[in-house]
Design a protein around this motif. Structure first.
Motif, PDB file in Angstrom:
ATOM      1  N   PRO A 125       0.800  -1.239   0.000  1.00 44.80           N
ATOM      2  CA  PRO A 125       0.000   0.000   0.000  1.00 44.80           C
ATOM      3  C   PRO A 125       0.825   1.278   0.000  1.00 44.80           C
ATOM      4  N   ALA A 126       1.931   1.298   0.734  1.00 44.91           N
ATOM      5  CA  ALA A 126       2.729   2.523   0.816  1.00 44.91           C
ATOM      6  C   ALA A 126       3.599   2.755  -0.409  1.00 44.91           C
ATOM      7  N   GLN A 127       3.787   1.745  -1.247  1.00 47.48           N
ATOM      8  CA  GLN A 127       4.647   1.857  -2.427  1.00 47.48           C
ATOM      9  C   GLN A 127       4.077   0.962  -3.524  1.00 47.48           C
ATOM     10  N   PHE A 158       8.487  -2.315   4.165  1.00 46.90           N
ATOM     11  CA  PHE A 158       7.116  -1.949   3.836  1.00 46.90           C
ATOM     12  C   PHE A 158       6.163  -3.027   4.337  1.00 46.90           C
ATOM     13  N   ASP A 159       5.087  -2.626   4.977  1.00 47.39           N
ATOM     14  CA  ASP A 159       4.019  -3.569   5.310  1.00 47.39           C
ATOM     15  C   ASP A 159       3.318  -3.978   4.015  1.00 47.39           C
ATOM     16  N   ARG A 194       6.103  -8.285   5.572  1.00 46.96           N
ATOM     17  CA  ARG A 194       6.820  -7.076   5.216  1.00 46.96           C
ATOM     18  C   ARG A 194       7.810  -7.362   4.090  1.00 46.96           C
TER      19      ARG A 194
END
Length: 454
Positions: free
Chosen positions: A257-259, A272-273, A345
């Motif tokens: 989601p973050a990348q 990253f999760d 992760r």
């Protein structure tokens, strides 16, 4: 988070990232042999200097394209992915892919998926004590563009097709929209037992896309799969309904989601999760009205899946999945990632910015000492194998040195720019097996691995 690119030099950076990820490496330390000069080494089979290796290493070639297998059939061309599926006593069994494309006669009298396709696998035997190749035989026929794959915990090889073709045989843009004159759809994974032959039945639940490599978590039996459909590809997992069976289960795509786009602009060392999104129709193949090979990717992307450029090699070890993106990164020289299932992760371990450090990482494998072996697929250059040793150093281990003048009936030509593939070690850790795709040959390489920290 520390800026690793400033805190360390390029060589130290790769080691540091892998140490952070928990690969079985000791603390970095100098190794006298790690950067040893490569020298021409004569093949113990042909007597020709086919490879450049560190001093003290030797090798035996086997199974050149056209060599006779058991039963008298010629060895197919385009040697590619390969895995060691077992060792009994001194005998090691390997299964080797042949990335044959277009239509043709199937490679042998074994179960055949499509009678008009000439790709498949051959099974090889090697005596690790005597350092002797024994024989080869066909084990799967009638497949198309068998590129990479991976071994299973139950002693078989998953052979992956790297082309999505509908039953009408149209090949799409990759092959200039030619027709292959095939009879069945392609883009599947096939199971090849080490002690027999494949049943030649595809495994649609594992998806129909441009497959590359496979790695399986031996504890959960979850199957991880990479896709080479540049410029947009995914990383997938198959969660089986029944342990040890690949007939039914859920195909999912990695989501970050973050990348959501990891092809560029990713910082090394940052965790990253991640999560996974379901693929509703794993057997879709192409998006409607196209020959784009991207229907599985499109489903995952719409659900929130992450974009890579062309993930290829992957390896599962000690609760972690390592995989390469051959042309990922800002300089498009390649990336190496690690995923931890227990923590859900993902981390970018390394991104190459210099072709002389690492250039287009493709197949990867664990070394006997717990490092990573990396086959490069460099454009228009001498092809290399590199390895990350347990001291955190990136070792230049091997060069393709195939320059043939027709000696011993071998095909004349300069093949130094043809790719390495299928690298894997024997279970005892003494022998590295690897292919050079063209003109098609397999090597068994041995030597003082410990002196190189491998």
């Amino acid at each position: 988070m520390t800026d690793f690119s400033r805190a360390f030099g390029r060589r130290e950076l790769l080691g540091a990232g892998l140490l952070l990820a928990g690969l079985s490496l000791a603390a970095p330390r100098p190794l006298a042999g790690a950067q040893s000069k490569l020298v021409d080494v004569a093949d113990e089979t042909t007597g020709l200097p086919l490879l450049r290796l560190p001093e003290g290493f030797g090798y035996r070639s086997f199974g050149w394209t056209g060599d006779r297998m058991l039963g008298g059939l010629p060895t197919p061309a385009r040697h590619d992915g390969m895995g060691c599926v077992g060792q009994r006593g001194d005998l090691v069994t390997l299964v080797r892919n042949h990335e044959e494309v277009f239509a043709g006669k199937p490679l042998g009298p074994v179960p055949t998926y499509d009678p008009r396709a000439k790709g498949g696998t051959t099974t090889l035997r090697f005596n690790v004590k005597r350092g002797e190749w024994l024989d080869a035989r066909p084990s799967l026929a009638g497949t198309f563009a068998n590129c990479a794959g991976g071994t299973t915990p139950w002693g078989s090889w998953l052979s992956c097709e790297e082309a999505v073709i509908d039953a009408d045989g149209r090949l799409g843009p990759r092959f200039n929209n030619r027709s292959a004159n095939l009879e069945r759809p392609h883009g599947y994974v096939f199971d090849v037992p080490g002690d027999g032959v494949s049943n030649a039945r595809p495994l649609p639940a594992l998806g129909r896309f441009r497959h590359e490599a496979v790695a399986i978590d031996p504890e959960s039996n979850v199957v991880y799969l990479t896709e080479d459909n540049q410029p947009v590809s995914g990383v997938y997992r198959f969660v089986p309904d029944q342990r040890g069976s690949l007939e039914a289960g859920r195909l999912q795509m990695l989501a970050v989601p973050a990348q959501p786009d990891l092809r560029r602009g990713v910082t090394e060392g940052v965790w990253f999760d991640v999560g996974w999104v379901d693929i509703e129709d794993p057997d879709a193949g192409h998006n409607p009205g196209t020959l784009d090979s991207a229907a599985v990717f499109t489903q995952g992307k719409r659900a929130g899946g992450a974009t890579f450029r062309r993930p290829e090699g992957c390896w599962f070890e000690n609760g972690r999945l390592y995989f390469s993106d051959t042309t990922g990164g800002n300089a498009r020289r390649g990336q190496i990632f690690v995923y931890e299932p227990a923590a859900e992760r993902l981390q970018l371990l390394f991104e190459s910015r210099d072709k002389n450090v690492l250039d287009h990482p493709d197949n990867i494998a664990k070394t006997p000492g717990g490092g990573l072996l990396i086959c490069e697929d460099r454009p228009r250059r001498v092809q290399r194998i590199k390895a990350l040793n347990r001291a955190g150093e990136l070792v230049h281990f091997a060069d393709n040195n195939l320059r043939l003048n027709g000696e011993q009936g071998l095909p004349k030509g300069d093949y130094r720019n043809k790719e390495w593939a299928g690298a894997c070690f024997s279970p005892d850790g003494n022998w590295l097996f690897a292919n050079i795709q063209k003109p098609g040959v397999t090597f068994a390489i041995t030597g003082p691995w410990a002196e190189l920290g491998l």
